[in-house]
Motif scaffolding. Structure first.
Motif, short mmCIF file in Angstrom:
data_model
loop_
_atom_site.label_atom_id
_atom_site.label_comp_id
_atom_site.label_asym_id
_atom_site.label_seq_id
_atom_site.Cartn_x
_atom_site.Cartn_y
_atom_site.Cartn_z
N GLU A 34 34.53 41.89 42.95
CA GLU A 34 35.11 43.20 42.64
C GLU A 34 35.52 43.93 43.92
O GLU A 34 34.93 43.74 44.98
CB GLU A 34 34.10 44.07 41.88
CG GLU A 34 33.86 43.67 40.45
CD GLU A 34 33.13 44.77 39.68
OE1 GLU A 34 33.81 45.69 39.19
OE2 GLU A 34 31.89 44.70 39.56
N VAL A 36 35.64 47.75 44.77
CA VAL A 36 35.16 48.98 44.18
C VAL A 36 35.24 50.13 45.18
O VAL A 36 34.92 49.95 46.36
CB VAL A 36 33.70 48.83 43.71
CG1 VAL A 36 33.20 50.10 43.03
CG2 VAL A 36 33.55 47.64 42.78
N ASP A 213 40.14 48.11 42.48
CA ASP A 213 40.31 47.78 41.06
C ASP A 213 39.40 48.64 40.17
O ASP A 213 39.58 48.68 38.95
CB ASP A 213 39.95 46.31 40.82
CG ASP A 213 40.75 45.37 41.70
OD1 ASP A 213 41.98 45.55 41.77
OD2 ASP A 213 40.16 44.49 42.34
N ARG A 214 38.41 49.30 40.81
CA ARG A 214 37.44 50.08 40.05
C ARG A 214 36.98 51.25 40.89
O ARG A 214 36.83 51.13 42.12
CB ARG A 214 36.24 49.18 39.69
CG ARG A 214 35.08 49.88 39.02
CD ARG A 214 33.91 48.91 38.87
NE ARG A 214 32.70 49.55 38.37
CZ ARG A 214 31.49 48.98 38.39
NH1 ARG A 214 31.35 47.75 38.88
NH2 ARG A 214 30.44 49.62 37.94
N GLY A 227 35.43 53.55 36.16
CA GLY A 227 36.50 52.87 35.44
C GLY A 227 37.62 52.43 36.36
O GLY A 227 37.53 52.53 37.58
N GLN A 228 38.70 51.93 35.76
CA GLN A 228 39.87 51.52 36.53
C GLN A 228 40.57 52.75 37.10
O GLN A 228 40.51 53.84 36.50
CB GLN A 228 40.82 50.72 35.65
CG GLN A 228 40.23 49.40 35.17
CD GLN A 228 41.21 48.62 34.30
OE1 GLN A 228 42.19 49.16 33.78
NE2 GLN A 228 40.94 47.33 34.13
N PRO A 229 41.25 52.61 38.25
CA PRO A 229 41.87 53.77 38.90
C PRO A 229 42.77 54.61 38.00
O PRO A 229 42.66 55.84 37.97
CB PRO A 229 42.66 53.13 40.06
CG PRO A 229 41.88 51.93 40.41
CD PRO A 229 41.36 51.39 39.10
N LYS A 230 43.66 53.98 37.24
CA LYS A 230 44.57 54.75 36.38
C LYS A 230 43.80 55.55 35.35
O LYS A 230 44.14 56.70 35.04
CB LYS A 230 45.58 53.83 35.70
CG LYS A 230 46.68 53.33 36.64
CD LYS A 230 47.75 52.57 35.88
CE LYS A 230 48.87 52.14 36.82
NZ LYS A 230 49.96 51.43 36.11
N GLU A 231 42.74 54.94 34.82
CA GLU A 231 41.90 55.63 33.84
C GLU A 231 41.21 56.84 34.47
O GLU A 231 41.18 57.93 33.89
CB GLU A 231 40.86 54.64 33.31
CG GLU A 231 39.85 55.23 32.35
CD GLU A 231 38.72 54.27 32.04
OE1 GLU A 231 37.65 54.74 31.62
OE2 GLU A 231 38.91 53.04 32.24
#
Length: 287
Positions: A34, A36, A213-214, A227-231
Motif C-alpha cells: 500500500e 498510504v 492510494d489511501r 479511504g481513497q483520495p477522491k473519496e
C-alpha cells in the motif's frame, strides 16, 4: 497484514497534571504494497501514531502487530522489527553524522554484520535509487550538500536496511519547490521500483493527491476518515473543520463548475485536470 493496531491509546505524562491522550483507541490495518498518507492538523496524533509502527513508542493501552507478531511479546526482537519498518523522521538530515555520504549510509548494514563488500554494493544501489550518483557523492561530506540532497542521504540510510515498510514524516518540510518536487519524484520511484509499503505523513494535500492510494485522516488522536483520495476529498467541509482542506486543483475544478463549466469536481491532480479541461474545450468546439 503488515501493520495492525488493536485499540491502541497513548498517554503522554500519564498520572501528572500535564497528562495528554495523544492516541485514543485507534484500530488500523496497513497491508503489504500500500501507499498510504496520514494527514492531520498539528496535535492530531499522526507523529505519535507512526512511532508505534516499529515500537519506538509502546502503547499505554492496546496492542501493535507487525506481520502478526505482537510488539508487546517479550520475545519480539525490536531491532529486527525496526529493520522491517524503517522510519525517516522530519528533518532527518539533523541525524547525519559520518564524515562521508557513503559511510553514513553504510552505518546500519555494517552494524548488522554485513561484509564491507556486500555493504558497498548495497550503498551504491541505494544511492542510485534515491537519485544520488555514487561516484559523485560517496566521498562528500553530508554537511556540504543541499537540503534536498541531505534529505536523500537520510532516506537512503533507512532504505539500505531493505525495509518492508518505509515511513516518511513530512519528507518535503523546509525544502524549496525544486527540492520538494525531486524528493516526491524519488519517493514515487521507490514505491514503484521496490514494491514496498510506503506511509507518508504530510500536511500538503497536493503532495498526497499526487502520490498515494489511501488516506488516513487523524483528529484528536482518532482515525477521523480512512479511504481513497477522491473519496476523502469529497468531504471538503469536514476537512476544513479540522484545519485541513483539499488540493488546489480540486478547488479550481469546483470553481469552474460553479461558473457553469461541465467538469468533474473529483479531480485531485494536475494531469487529470489537464485532460478534463482539454475534453471540455473539445466538446465546446464541437457543439
Amino acid at each position: 497484514m503488515l501493520i495492525e493496531l488493536k485499540d491502541v491509546s497513548y498517554i503522554y505524562s500519564k498520572g501528572t497534571p500535564f497528562e495528554v491522550r495523544a492516541l485514543d483507541h485507534v484500530n488500523l490495518q496497513i497491508g503489504q504494497g500500500e501507499f498510504v498518507a496520514i494527514i492531520g492538523h498539528t496535535g492530531s496524533g499522526k507523529s505519535t501514531l507512526i512511532q508505534h509502527f516499529n515500537g519506538l513508542i509502546d502503547p499505554s493501552e492496546g496492542e501493535v502487530f507487525v506481520e502478526g507478531q505482537s510488539l508487546k511479546d517479550p520475545k519480539t526482537n525490536k531491532a529486527k522489527i525496526r529493520q522491517k519498518v524503517g522510519l525517516v523522521f522530519q528533518y532527518p538530515e539533523h541525524q547525519l553524522f559520518e564524515e562521508t555520504v557513503a559511510k553514513d549510509i553504510a552505518f546500519g548494514p555494517l552494524n548488522l554484520g554485513r561484509s564491507q563488500e556486500e555493504t558497498e554494493k548495497l550503498v551504491k544501489e541505494t544511492m542510485e535509487r534515491v537519485g544520488l550518483d555514487y561516484e559523485k557523492y560517496k566521498d562528500q561530506s553530508p554537511m556540504s550538500l543541499s537540503g534536498g540532497e541531505k534529505r536523500r542521504v537520510a532516506i537512503a540510510g533507512v532504505l539500505v536496511m531493505q525495509p518492508k515498510l518505509l515511513i516518511l514524516d513530512e519528507p518535503t518540510a523546509g525544502l524549496d519547490p525544486r527540492g520538494r518536487a525531486e524528493i516526491l519524484s524519488e519517493i514515487k520511484e521507490i514505491f514503484q521500483g521496490l514494491g514496498i509499503t510506503v506511509v507518508l505523513v504530510s500536511h500538503s494535500m497536493d503532495d498526497v493527491a499526487e502520490l498515494v492510494d489511501r488516506i488516513i485522516v487523524m483528529k484528536g488522536g482518532q482515525v477521523f476518515m480512512d479511504g481513497q483520495p477522491k473519496e476523502i476529498f469529497r468531504h471538503e467541509e469536514d476537512l476544513v473543520s479540522i484545519g485541513l482542506g483539499v488540493p488546489q486543483i480540486t478547488s479550481f475544478m469546483k470553481a469552474l463548475k460553479a461558473k457553469g463549466c461541465d467538469v468533474d469536481t473529483d479531480i485531485i491532480n494536475i494531469e487529470d485536470a489537464k485532460i478534463e479541461i482539454e475534453n471540455l474545450l473539445r466538446r465546446r468546439k464541437n457543439a
